[in-house]
Design an enzyme around this catalytic site. Sequence first.
Site, short mmCIF file in Angstrom:
data_model
loop_
_atom_site.label_atom_id
_atom_site.label_comp_id
_atom_site.label_asym_id
_atom_site.label_seq_id
_atom_site.Cartn_x
_atom_site.Cartn_y
_atom_site.Cartn_z
N GLY B 24 0.60 -1.19 -0.37
CA GLY B 24 -0.37 0.04 -0.02
C GLY B 24 1.17 1.47 0.33
N GLY B 26 0.67 5.97 0.04
CA GLY B 26 -0.30 6.65 0.87
C GLY B 26 0.61 8.16 0.84
N TYR B 28 1.62 9.23 3.79
CA TYR B 28 2.76 9.22 4.50
C TYR B 28 3.97 8.26 4.14
CZ TYR B 28 0.90 4.88 3.64
OH TYR B 28 0.43 3.35 4.06
N GLY B 29 4.21 7.24 3.06
CA GLY B 29 5.07 6.71 2.16
C GLY B 29 4.56 6.12 2.16
N LYS B 45 4.77 0.04 7.88
CA LYS B 45 4.67 1.26 7.59
C LYS B 45 5.79 2.44 7.14
CE LYS B 45 0.69 5.16 7.96
NZ LYS B 45 0.06 4.73 8.83
N ASP B 138 -10.99 7.99 9.94
CA ASP B 138 -10.47 7.70 8.52
C ASP B 138 -11.00 6.26 8.16
OD1 ASP B 138 -9.19 8.59 4.93
OD2 ASP B 138 -7.60 7.97 6.51
#
Lengths: 119, 240
Positions: B24, B26, B28-29, B45, B138
Site C-alpha cells: 500500500g 499513501g 505518509y509513505g 509502515k 479515516d
Amino acid sequence: MSFFSRSSRGNHYKRGNYGSNHYQKKGILGNLFKIIASRSGSGGHYNNYGNQYPNTPMPNQPGANAIICSKCNSQIPVGSKFCLECGEKVNESLFCMNCGEKLPPNAKFCLKCGNKING
Amino acid sequence: MWLWRAKRYSGKQLDRYTIEGPIGEGRYGMCFLAKSASGNMVVIKQFKPGIFKRNSQKNIYEAIILSKLKDKRIPELLGVINQKGFYGFILEFKHGNTLKDLLYKYNHKFTSEEFFDTGIQLIKIIRYLHENGVVHRDIRIPNVLINNGEVYLIDFGLARWADNNQYSYDLDFSYLGDLLLYLLYSSYEKKEKYKNLPWYKELSLTCEQKLFLKRLLGLEAVYKNICDIETDFVNAFKPK
C-alpha cells in the site's frame, strides 16, 4: 484558499448528497473526485455538540510529559510502547502509560493519576 | 515509482524482518509486507524521509493510540524501526480483503444480511474506539478489511484523541454513513442512465433507513454518540 484548507483544520466531514455516479465510480478520475470532494468543504452542516463520552479517560497530550529512553536517552511520548527514535520497548511496569510517572515495584495503580497498571 | 520501490526493498533485511513486497501507499509513505525470523507476517509502515520529523507532533499519535488499544479487530503496534535512513512502524498483519477490493476488484454485491453483518461489526469497532477516547477520522473502504466474515479496521495515521473542538466523534459518523452507502450501492442497478440523483432518491430504503443515514451524514440532526447509532442501525437494517 486551497483545496486542502479544511483538512488542515480537521473538519473534513463527508457530504451527504451523492448518488450512484459517485458510489459506483472507480478508477483515477473517481478517486481524484473523491479526494477533492472529501477535503474541500462539506457545506458546514455538521454541528459540534461536544459529544464527550462519560468516564472517557483523557490521555495526556503528547509532549506534556515524557519518559527518557534507557537506550538512546530520547524522550518517549507518554503512552507509546516503544521509543520512537531507536525502537526500544518501554517497560510498562516501570512507568505509568497514562501520565509517565515512575512506578514503585509491583504497583497496581499509578499513585499520580490512578491509572490501573497492567501485568 | 511503485515498481522501483518494490524492486529496491523486496528481500531487504530490516532488523529481524525480511521485506516481501509493497502492499500500500499513501501520503505518509509506503506499507510493506514482511516476514519475521519466526515466520510471522507483519506490515512495515515506512514514512517518507523527513515526514516523521516534520510532523512529529502529529505522527506520534498513531504510535500512542495503537499502544493503548488492545483488540483483535485493530492491528497491534509491534515495534519501531529506525536504521540506515529507513523509519517505520511494525504493525500486526491482518488477513482479508479491503472493502474497496471487494467492491471494485471483485465486484462483490452485498446482500442485506452481509450489509448488516459488516455494518454492525464496524459500528462495534467504532464504539470500542470512542469508549477509549479515540476518533479514527479515516473510516473509508480501503481501510476496512473483511476476512471470513470478520471485520477489521486499519490505518490509524489520522486517528486522534477526541476533543470538543477539532476532533469530535461525529467525524467518524459521517465517514460511517458514506461507507455504508458504498455497500448499499454495490447491489444497485441504475435505471435512468443520465439522471444524477442523490442516494436518498435512488436507493430503495425505508423512511427509518433514510433517516438513519441522513443523521449520519449530517442532513438531519446529528447523532450524539455511537450507542444510539448501534441501536438505530439494528432497528432499521436487521434482516427480518
